[in-house]
Design an enzyme around this catalytic site. Structure first.
Site, short mmCIF file in Angstrom:
data_model
loop_
_atom_site.label_atom_id
_atom_site.label_comp_id
_atom_site.label_asym_id
_atom_site.label_seq_id
_atom_site.Cartn_x
_atom_site.Cartn_y
_atom_site.Cartn_z
N CYS A 196 12.75 -28.36 76.58
CA CYS A 196 13.68 -29.16 75.78
C CYS A 196 13.91 -28.50 74.42
O CYS A 196 13.53 -29.04 73.37
CB CYS A 196 13.13 -30.57 75.62
SG CYS A 196 14.36 -31.75 75.03
N GLY A 230 0.48 0.60 71.17
CA GLY A 230 1.87 0.34 70.79
C GLY A 230 2.89 1.17 71.52
O GLY A 230 4.07 1.19 71.15
N ARG A 270 8.51 -14.78 74.49
CA ARG A 270 9.02 -13.63 73.75
C ARG A 270 10.53 -13.64 73.50
O ARG A 270 10.97 -13.30 72.40
CB ARG A 270 8.61 -12.33 74.45
CG ARG A 270 7.09 -12.10 74.46
CD ARG A 270 6.71 -10.76 75.09
NE ARG A 270 7.15 -9.66 74.26
CZ ARG A 270 8.12 -8.82 74.59
NH1 ARG A 270 8.78 -8.97 75.73
NH2 ARG A 270 8.46 -7.84 73.78
N TYR A 275 11.20 -13.51 69.47
CA TYR A 275 11.85 -12.38 68.77
C TYR A 275 12.87 -11.66 69.64
O TYR A 275 12.99 -10.45 69.63
CB TYR A 275 10.84 -11.39 68.18
CG TYR A 275 9.61 -11.08 69.00
CD1 TYR A 275 9.66 -10.23 70.10
CD2 TYR A 275 8.39 -11.61 68.64
CE1 TYR A 275 8.52 -9.93 70.82
CE2 TYR A 275 7.24 -11.30 69.35
CZ TYR A 275 7.31 -10.46 70.44
OH TYR A 275 6.17 -10.16 71.15
N GLY A 331 -2.16 -1.74 75.70
CA GLY A 331 -2.18 -3.03 76.36
C GLY A 331 -0.91 -3.22 77.16
O GLY A 331 -0.91 -3.22 78.39
#
Length: 438
Positions: free
Chosen positions: A362, A249, A331, A335, A293
């Protein structure tokens, strides 16, 4: 020039270079939209994490969280760098196996692992299964009995620590779909169940508090909490944790407003917090595992797009449309993630306007940037979006029946296609014609 680029990333013509390759040449050779990874940057970050552990003289694993970007080539690079990996599905396991990655050096996560996935993991000698819930304990016991096998496990706990990040990527708070709760006693009952199983070897505990975190407080808090739990388990059950896995994270810089610590600074603080906490107990110093990651592949990735149409409205920021969008990077729509974008042929060009960078899908929400400063652009220009290496291609879709882009690895001036661009035929190869019932 954009603050996230350095002068060394420009060639004599002023073009953006990626892994020693001219971005315009890459766009010409492989087409756009195109995902490009600077492989040397991936290697550099893995090695930087390792150096922190070695400087602190602790046993460790740097376990690449492959959900950020999973591909045969990526597992090969992770293997070359001696990284552990974590997988969260049968598909990621299968890809790692096809890459020749030893699953004995992998951990298997997930909150709803299927029977078939557990069978695959056990048959292929998975290194450790991170157990997430009571149903899984029973199911895993069934699989191990049927296969007459044993496996190492960790317990994932929810430490009650909520990171300051988007609500969709918070995972450490009490009310989470992941892991065993501490306050209710779930974690203790899970440990009892695992210790009672003759086929499971309990090696440690795991927590993950979220993603894209900029503050040390949450990581130091989870480090202390995990040591507290390990100490409680030793005193109550005479169980010594061999591993404390603090997850990942670690935040990265997407825009000039982001000011995260370097990922290895987070890790250094975590190691020191665990060492200090262990020193006040009778615990033996456990190995420390991390699961980065985004911080490994995010900054190494670039999305190349070709400019198409433009729409100008008096009093509004213009729309500049590119040949990709939410199908290769969901992404921003999902969010409101933000990125920086530059003109590939001249990242130093003077900024001339603020535009809305629109995708071709679209959906009105298919806007990759609501306010992107750019030089004047024209149809055919190549734009490079920075830091797109995590959760872009991994979350890509075929919405509107658009093929997913190609992925290229670039290193030391050499480029290599590692995922082919999907064709229209690829889009229909699983379709079957309907035959009307008579």
């Amino acid at each position: 020039m954009n603050e996230q680029l350095s002068a060394s990333q420009l060639n004599a013509a002023g073009h953006l270079m990626i892994g020693g390759c001219d971005s315009l040449d890459l766009a010409q050779q492989y087409g756009t939209p195109l995902v490009v990874y600077d492989v040397s940057q991936i290697r550099h970050q893995i090695r930087a994490f390792k150096r922190v552990f070695e400087a602190n003289q602790v046993n460790y694993e740097v376990s690449y969280a492959s959900k950020a970007f999973a591909a045969i080539a990526m597992y090969q690079v992770a293997d070359q760098e001696g990284a552990h990996v974590d997988v969260v599905s049968g598909g990621e396991m299968y890809t790692a196996l096809k890459a020749g990655f030893p699953l004995s050096h992998a951990s298997f996560h997930g909150n709803n692992k299927s029977y078939d996935e557990l069978v695959m993991a056990v048959k292929n000698n998975i290194g450790v299964i991170v157990v997430d819930n009571f149903y899984e304990i029973k199911l895993l016991n069934q699989v191990l009995t049927e296969l007459d096998a044993r496996v190492k496990v960790m317990l994932r706990i929810t430490p009650g620590i909520s990171a300051h990040t988007n609500k969709y990527i918070q995972t450490g708070q009490v009310d989470s779909k992941f892991g065993f709760d501490l306050e209710s006693g779930q974690a203790d009952r899970a440990l009892e169940a695992v210790l009672a199983s003759p086929r499971m070897t309990m090696i440690g505990l795991h927590a993950h508090i979220g993603s894209q975190i900029f503050e040390l407080t949450g990581f130091e808090g989870v480090a202390n909490k995990l040591v507290e739990v390990a100490n409680h388990w030793q005193q109550r059950y005479d169980y010594q944790a061999q591993v404390i896995n603090v997850g990942g994270g670690f935040g990265i810089r997407y825009t000039k407003d982001d000011q995260p610590l370097r990922p290895e600074e987070f890790v250094d603080a975590i190691i020191k917090a665990i060492k200090a906490a262990v020193a006040s107990t009778a615990l033996e110093m456990p190995a420390i595992w991390i699961e980065p990651g985004r911080s490994i592949v995010g900054p190494a990735g670039y999305n190349l797009y070709t400019v198409g149409s433009r729409k100008d409205l008096p009093g509004y920021r213009p729309f500049v449309t590119i040949d990709g969008g939410m199908g290769d990077n969901i992404r921003p729509a999902l969010y409101q993630a933000e990125y920086e974008t530059v003109l590939a042929r001249d990242p130093q060009a003077p900024l001339a306007e603020h535009v809305r960078l629109a995708g071709k899908y679209c959906e009105s929400g298919d806007i990759l940037s609501q306010d992107q400063a750019l030089p004047k652009t024209k149809p055919g220009d190549v734009l490079a979006m920075l830091d797109t290496g995590a959760y872009g291609y991994a979350m890509a879709s075929n919405y509107n029946r658009n093929p997913r882009p190609a992925v290229v690895f670039a290193e030391n001036g050499h480029s290599q296609l590692v995922i082919e661009r999907e064709s229209y035929e690829d889009l229909v190869h699983l379709d079957r014609p309907y035959t009307e019932a008579k």
